[in-house]
Design an enzyme around this catalytic site. Structure first.
Site, short mmCIF file in Angstrom:
data_model
loop_
_atom_site.label_atom_id
_atom_site.label_comp_id
_atom_site.label_asym_id
_atom_site.label_seq_id
_atom_site.Cartn_x
_atom_site.Cartn_y
_atom_site.Cartn_z
CG ASP A 1 -57.77 27.71 29.04
OD1 ASP A 1 -56.87 27.99 28.23
OD2 ASP A 1 -57.63 27.82 30.28
CB THR B 1 -51.79 37.20 23.98
OG1 THR B 1 -52.32 35.92 23.62
CG2 THR B 1 -50.28 37.19 23.78
CD GLU C 1 -61.72 28.29 35.01
OE1 GLU C 1 -62.27 27.42 34.32
OE2 GLU C 1 -60.83 28.05 35.84
C1 GLA Z 1 -54.41 29.84 31.25
C2 GLA Z 1 -55.67 30.67 31.13
C3 GLA Z 1 -55.83 31.23 29.70
C4 GLA Z 1 -54.56 31.96 29.28
C5 GLA Z 1 -53.33 31.11 29.56
C6 GLA Z 1 -52.04 31.84 29.33
O1 GLA Z 1 -54.50 28.70 30.44
O2 GLA Z 1 -56.80 29.91 31.46
O3 GLA Z 1 -56.95 32.08 29.63
O4 GLA Z 1 -54.47 33.21 29.90
O5 GLA Z 1 -53.29 30.62 30.89
O6 GLA Z 1 -51.91 32.22 28.01
#
Ligand code: GLA
Length: 385
Positions: free
Chosen positions: A174, A36, A162
């Site tokens: 994250d 999302t 990133e």
């Molecule tokens: C990874 C990405 C996040 C997010 C999730 C899925 O962890 O780094 O930014 O998009 O996948 O929700």
């Protein structure tokens, strides 16, 4: 890994002197809100009691020496070097990405330094060891040079590292959870602002992670493909981002005319509604009402978003049939990685053995089982000198 707790001693062993700063950044569980974030929606994550620590001391000769507790090899670069590192030293790209983005956020990157990373956070388990590395590096670089940044900016800087340097088009989940985490709370991100807040976790909530050690070999490409499909669906729907449309309106438009990547769009739009429902259930202290939303999220990943795997589905099926388990789902990007179960305190290691053992019997390999609690977000731990 003891090094995660005492990097100053290991730093001395590796570099023959004391570090000037030690920073710590936790990994995270994605609680609910799958894919999302880059669609402008909401997501809930928890910072966990497993982290990356970076110990650092500046050098005056422009040399950048990197070392981790996972290898005896030094990675040596010059401050003037650009570009990514490949092969065994490629873990340093997260730190290099942070250095590369510092100027854009109005801060100065250090020239030479000695850098040691230690970690008790498993890599490739969907617990965001890369974001933890970015946040810990960022804080260490800032701390060693006497600079600071507002938390929002630090999180944005690490996300840019990133996206731009490492080359993964991830959203902000994250880095934000590692940066804004708080013990006994979940971080709620409204990714459009972005706006960050915390939601108390009702007492008695426990996380169990089952790391399958499976990873689709095309995982980065598949993540980028989902990102592209979501953007294409939003464009066809005439909205900027999928978060701009609600489930009822999406269903109406899908009934009226075909929408490209309709299943991906449905997953995202309905998942955002599930995040809102989870926030309400958590605020009411109702873990029993929260759990089924997690399992529904997994089913949607499985049937609509196409980012689950037979291994993850097997664990979710096994766990959701067990007592003391409120709900279970894949956590993170998917296409392999780990399943997270939200349990009550009655769930224990002997019970975790049941799905783990059944998994081993079926797939011939043991999943790692981790019992996790929430922990505070990234911080400078100490300046030993
Ligand atoms: C990874 C990405 C996040 C997010 C999730 C899925 O962890 O780094 O930014 O998009 O996948 O929700």
């Amino acid at each position: 890994m003891t090094g995660a707790r005492a990097p100053a001693g290991e730093f001395r062993d590796a570099f023959g002197r004391a570090p000037e700063v030690v920073a710590r950044a936790p990994g995270r569980v994605e609680f609910i809100g799958n894919h999302t974030d880059y669609n402008g929606g909401t997501v809930l994550g928890g910072s966990i009691d497993r982290s990356v620590r970076v110990a650092l001391a500046l050098r005056t000769d422009g040399l950048r020496r990197f070392r981790s507790d996972r290898s005896d090899q030094f990675v040596e670069l010059r401050a003037a070097d650009g570009g990514k590192v490949s092969g065994g030293g490629s873990w340093v790209n997260y730190a290099l990405g942070v250095l590369d983005s510092m100027r854009d956020f109005g801060v100065r990157a250090p020239g030479g330094f000695d850098f040691l990373a230690t970690s008790d956070l498993p890599i490739g388990a969907g617990l965001s060891s890369s974001a933890a590395m970015e946040l810990a590096s960022g804080l260490a670089f800032l701390g060693a040079t006497g600079q600071s940044l507002p938390r929002e900016s630090l999180v944005g800087l690490c996300k840019q590292a990133e996206n731009r340097f490492v080359g993964v088009p991830c959203g902000i989940l994250d880095q934000a959870v590692s940066g804004f985490g708080r013990k006994d709370h979940l971080v709620l991100i409204d990714c459009r602002g972005p706006r960050f807040s915390t939601v108390p976790l009702p007492p008695g909530a426990h996380f169990w992670i089952f790391n399958t050690h499976t990873k689709h070999e095309l995982v980065d490409g598949l993540y980028a493909a989902r990102h592209r499909e979501c953007m294409e669906a939003a464009r066809a729907l005439g909205v900027g981002l999928l978060a701009d449309i609600g489930p009822a309106e999406l269903a109406r438009r899908m009934a009226a005319s075909p929408v490209p990547h309709a299943e991906r769009a449905r997953h995202v739009v309905e998942e955002i509604a599930r995040v809102d429902a989870a926030v309400a259930a958590l605020k009411a202290g109702d873990l029993a009402a929260t759990g089924p939303l997690l399992t529904a999220s997994h089913r949607s990943s499985q049937s609509l978003f196409g980012n689950s795997t037979p291994e993850l589905d097997f664990l979710v099926d096994a766990l959701s049939a067990m007592p003391h388990v409120f709900g279970a789902r894949l956590t993170g990007g998917g296409f392999g990685g780990a399943v997270m179960a939200l349990t009550g305190p009655g769930f224990d290691a002997a019970m975790a053995e049941i799905p783990a053992g059944a998994f081993e019997k079926k797939f011939g390999a043991r999943p790692d089982v981790l019992h996790l609690l929430t922990a505070d977000g990234a911080e400078i731990v100490n300046r030993p000198m």
